[in-house]
Design a protein around this motif. Sequence first.
Motif, PDB file in Angstrom:
ATOM      1  N   PHE A   1       3.580  21.261  -3.477  1.00  0.00           N
ATOM      2  CA  PHE A   1       2.201  21.708  -3.284  1.00  0.00           C
ATOM      3  C   PHE A   1       2.168  23.232  -3.153  1.00  0.00           C
ATOM      4  O   PHE A   1       1.329  23.901  -3.774  1.00  0.00           O
ATOM      5  N   ALA A   2       3.081  23.797  -2.358  1.00  0.00           N
ATOM      6  CA  ALA A   2       3.099  25.250  -2.137  1.00  0.00           C
ATOM      7  C   ALA A   2       3.350  26.000  -3.445  1.00  0.00           C
ATOM      8  O   ALA A   2       2.733  27.029  -3.705  1.00  0.00           O
ATOM      9  N   ARG A   3       4.250  25.477  -4.278  1.00  0.00           N
ATOM     10  CA  ARG A   3       4.531  26.120  -5.574  1.00  0.00           C
ATOM     11  C   ARG A   3       3.257  26.255  -6.399  1.00  0.00           C
ATOM     12  O   ARG A   3       3.011  27.284  -7.017  1.00  0.00           O
ATOM     13  N   ARG A   4       2.459  25.179  -6.415  1.00  0.00           N
ATOM     14  CA  ARG A   4       1.249  25.149  -7.241  1.00  0.00           C
ATOM     15  C   ARG A   4       0.091  25.916  -6.621  1.00  0.00           C
ATOM     16  O   ARG A   4      -0.667  26.572  -7.324  1.00  0.00           O
ATOM     17  N   ALA A   5      -0.085  25.805  -5.312  1.00  0.00           N
ATOM     18  CA  ALA A   5      -1.341  26.226  -4.691  1.00  0.00           C
ATOM     19  C   ALA A   5      -1.310  27.592  -4.015  1.00  0.00           C
ATOM     20  O   ALA A   5      -2.366  28.195  -3.828  1.00  0.00           O
ATOM     21  N   LEU A   6      -0.147  28.081  -3.630  1.00  0.00           N
ATOM     22  CA  LEU A   6      -0.122  29.327  -2.870  1.00  0.00           C
ATOM     23  C   LEU A   6       0.130  30.527  -3.776  1.00  0.00           C
ATOM     24  O   LEU A   6       0.912  30.441  -4.718  1.00  0.00           O
ATOM     25  N   PRO A   7      -0.495  31.664  -3.464  1.00  0.00           N
ATOM     26  CA  PRO A   7      -0.180  32.884  -4.207  1.00  0.00           C
ATOM     27  C   PRO A   7       1.299  33.220  -3.951  1.00  0.00           C
ATOM     28  O   PRO A   7       1.738  33.233  -2.809  1.00  0.00           O
ATOM     29  N   GLY A   8       2.054  33.435  -5.010  1.00  0.00           N
ATOM     30  CA  GLY A   8       3.487  33.695  -4.844  1.00  0.00           C
ATOM     31  C   GLY A   8       4.250  32.476  -4.367  1.00  0.00           C
ATOM     32  O   GLY A   8       5.347  32.601  -3.809  1.00  0.00           O
ATOM     33  N   GLY A   9       3.691  31.311  -4.591  1.00  0.00           N
ATOM     34  CA  GLY A   9       4.273  30.063  -4.082  1.00  0.00           C
ATOM     35  C   GLY A   9       5.694  29.807  -4.548  1.00  0.00           C
ATOM     36  O   GLY A   9       6.526  29.294  -3.796  1.00  0.00           O
ATOM     37  N   GLU A  10       5.985  30.174  -5.785  1.00  0.00           N
ATOM     38  CA  GLU A  10       7.328  29.959  -6.334  1.00  0.00           C
ATOM     39  C   GLU A  10       8.377  30.689  -5.495  1.00  0.00           C
ATOM     40  O   GLU A  10       9.400  30.128  -5.111  1.00  0.00           O
ATOM     41  N   LYS A  11       8.116  31.952  -5.166  1.00  0.00           N
ATOM     42  CA  LYS A  11       9.059  32.758  -4.370  1.00  0.00           C
ATOM     43  C   LYS A  11       9.152  32.225  -2.943  1.00  0.00           C
ATOM     44  O   LYS A  11      10.251  32.136  -2.379  1.00  0.00           O
ATOM     45  N   VAL A  12       8.022  31.867  -2.352  1.00  0.00           N
ATOM     46  CA  VAL A  12       8.012  31.326  -0.991  1.00  0.00           C
ATOM     47  C   VAL A  12       8.900  30.080  -0.938  1.00  0.00           C
ATOM     48  O   VAL A  12       9.739  29.933  -0.040  1.00  0.00           O
ATOM     49  N   VAL A  13       8.738  29.181  -1.892  1.00  0.00           N
ATOM     50  CA  VAL A  13       9.508  27.932  -1.909  1.00  0.00           C
ATOM     51  C   VAL A  13      10.986  28.207  -2.166  1.00  0.00           C
ATOM     52  O   VAL A  13      11.853  27.624  -1.508  1.00  0.00           O
ATOM     53  N   GLU A  14      11.292  29.104  -3.093  1.00  0.00           N
ATOM     54  CA  GLU A  14      12.708  29.410  -3.372  1.00  0.00           C
ATOM     55  C   GLU A  14      13.407  29.943  -2.125  1.00  0.00           C
ATOM     56  O   GLU A  14      14.555  29.583  -1.855  1.00  0.00           O
TER      57      GLU A  14
ATOM     58  N   ARG B   1      -2.861  24.843   4.815  1.00  0.00           N
ATOM     59  CA  ARG B   1      -4.085  24.388   5.482  1.00  0.00           C
ATOM     60  C   ARG B   1      -5.309  25.083   4.880  1.00  0.00           C
ATOM     61  O   ARG B   1      -6.362  24.481   4.723  1.00  0.00           O
ATOM     62  N   ARG B   2      -5.159  26.348   4.518  1.00  0.00           N
ATOM     63  CA  ARG B   2      -6.282  27.101   3.930  1.00  0.00           C
ATOM     64  C   ARG B   2      -6.528  26.754   2.467  1.00  0.00           C
ATOM     65  O   ARG B   2      -7.595  27.033   1.941  1.00  0.00           O
ATOM     66  N   SER B   3      -5.505  26.194   1.799  1.00  0.00           N
ATOM     67  CA  SER B   3      -5.567  26.012   0.342  1.00  0.00           C
ATOM     68  C   SER B   3      -5.988  24.621  -0.103  1.00  0.00           C
ATOM     69  O   SER B   3      -6.051  24.369  -1.295  1.00  0.00           O
ATOM     70  N   THR B   4      -6.219  23.725   0.825  1.00  0.00           N
ATOM     71  CA  THR B   4      -6.548  22.367   0.405  1.00  0.00           C
ATOM     72  C   THR B   4      -7.555  21.745   1.353  1.00  0.00           C
ATOM     73  O   THR B   4      -7.943  22.350   2.349  1.00  0.00           O
ATOM     74  N   ASP B   5      -7.943  20.523   1.040  1.00  0.00           N
ATOM     75  CA  ASP B   5      -8.934  19.843   1.861  1.00  0.00           C
ATOM     76  C   ASP B   5      -8.279  18.767   2.722  1.00  0.00           C
ATOM     77  O   ASP B   5      -7.088  18.493   2.609  1.00  0.00           O
ATOM     78  N   VAL B   6      -9.086  18.183   3.576  1.00  0.00           N
ATOM     79  CA  VAL B   6      -8.604  17.170   4.519  1.00  0.00           C
ATOM     80  C   VAL B   6      -7.952  15.999   3.782  1.00  0.00           C
ATOM     81  O   VAL B   6      -6.925  15.477   4.225  1.00  0.00           O
ATOM     82  N   THR B   7      -8.502  15.601   2.663  1.00  0.00           N
ATOM     83  CA  THR B   7      -7.959  14.456   1.915  1.00  0.00           C
ATOM     84  C   THR B   7      -6.509  14.706   1.511  1.00  0.00           C
ATOM     85  O   THR B   7      -5.648  13.835   1.684  1.00  0.00           O
ATOM     86  N   ASN B   8      -6.223  15.899   0.993  1.00  0.00           N
ATOM     87  CA  ASN B   8      -4.847  16.224   0.610  1.00  0.00           C
ATOM     88  C   ASN B   8      -3.937  16.336   1.823  1.00  0.00           C
ATOM     89  O   ASN B   8      -2.784  15.904   1.781  1.00  0.00           O
ATOM     90  N   LEU B   9      -4.414  16.937   2.909  1.00  0.00           N
ATOM     91  CA  LEU B   9      -3.608  17.049   4.128  1.00  0.00           C
ATOM     92  C   LEU B   9      -3.243  15.663   4.657  1.00  0.00           C
ATOM     93  O   LEU B   9      -2.111  15.431   5.091  1.00  0.00           O
ATOM     94  N   VAL B  10      -4.185  14.732   4.595  1.00  0.00           N
ATOM     95  CA  VAL B  10      -3.949  13.362   5.052  1.00  0.00           C
ATOM     96  C   VAL B  10      -2.961  12.657   4.126  1.00  0.00           C
ATOM     97  O   VAL B  10      -2.031  11.986   4.590  1.00  0.00           O
ATOM     98  N   ALA B  11      -3.141  12.804   2.822  1.00  0.00           N
ATOM     99  CA  ALA B  11      -2.237  12.148   1.863  1.00  0.00           C
ATOM    100  C   ALA B  11      -0.801  12.643   2.039  1.00  0.00           C
ATOM    101  O   ALA B  11       0.147  11.847   2.026  1.00  0.00           O
ATOM    102  N   MET B  12      -0.643  13.949   2.243  1.00  0.00           N
ATOM    103  CA  MET B  12       0.706  14.496   2.437  1.00  0.00           C
ATOM    104  C   MET B  12       1.299  13.997   3.765  1.00  0.00           C
ATOM    105  O   MET B  12       2.485  13.682   3.833  1.00  0.00           O
ATOM    106  N   ALA B  13       0.480  13.914   4.798  1.00  0.00           N
ATOM    107  CA  ALA B  13       0.967  13.407   6.097  1.00  0.00           C
ATOM    108  C   ALA B  13       1.430  11.958   5.971  1.00  0.00           C
ATOM    109  O   ALA B  13       2.457  11.571   6.535  1.00  0.00           O
TER     110      ALA B  13
END
Length: 197
Positions: free
Chosen positions: A70-83, A136-148
């Motif tokens: 999710f972070a790779r796709r949704a966050l600015p610079g997500g690829e580097k953060v995840v690596e 938390r800032r990049s998605t909605d409650v539905t996605n947060l619940v599904a990931m949990a």
Amino acid sequence: MSEIGTPQAGDDRAMDTDVVALLVRQHGDIRNLFDEVEASTGEERRNAFRRLVRLLAVHETAEEEVVHPFARRALPGGEKVVEDRLAEERAAKELLAALDDLDTDDPKFMPQLMKLRTDVQEHARAEERYEFTHIRRSTDVTNLVAMAKAVKAAEAMAPTRPHPGVESGAANMALGPVAALMDRTRDAVREAMGKDG
């Protein structure tokens, strides 16, 4: 022998319906388990360490399967953060596997445990700062619940002890308990998310 009360992965009945809250709570559980391992001796230390190995394996694998994609796709610079997080996780897994090969009474055990603790705590702080708040800032409650739900499925599916019935150090080493536990957790997460392994 009083039980300090840190839950084993999957044993808690907390209503974490937000993946960020769930993972932050697990970070607290991991800190508590490090405390238990440090404060105990003998069989109590071995049991606390087994629970720590299990929670670390479940937690990191669930993050790799749920949070990082999710972070790779949704966050600015997500690829580097995840690596960066994956590099920290690889180093911690290597140290965890080396620790798992030692008896908890071995004189080398506690210095290596303290190194692992430092690495894991730095990693947790980086996740909370660079991934979790942005998720938390990049998605909605539905996605947060599904990931949990996927993370909780991993907790529930992972066995309490790696390779039950194989308690000898030599047999455990041959089977690679940390890697095997991570594989089982990965399968459970993928099943919960409806992905094929």
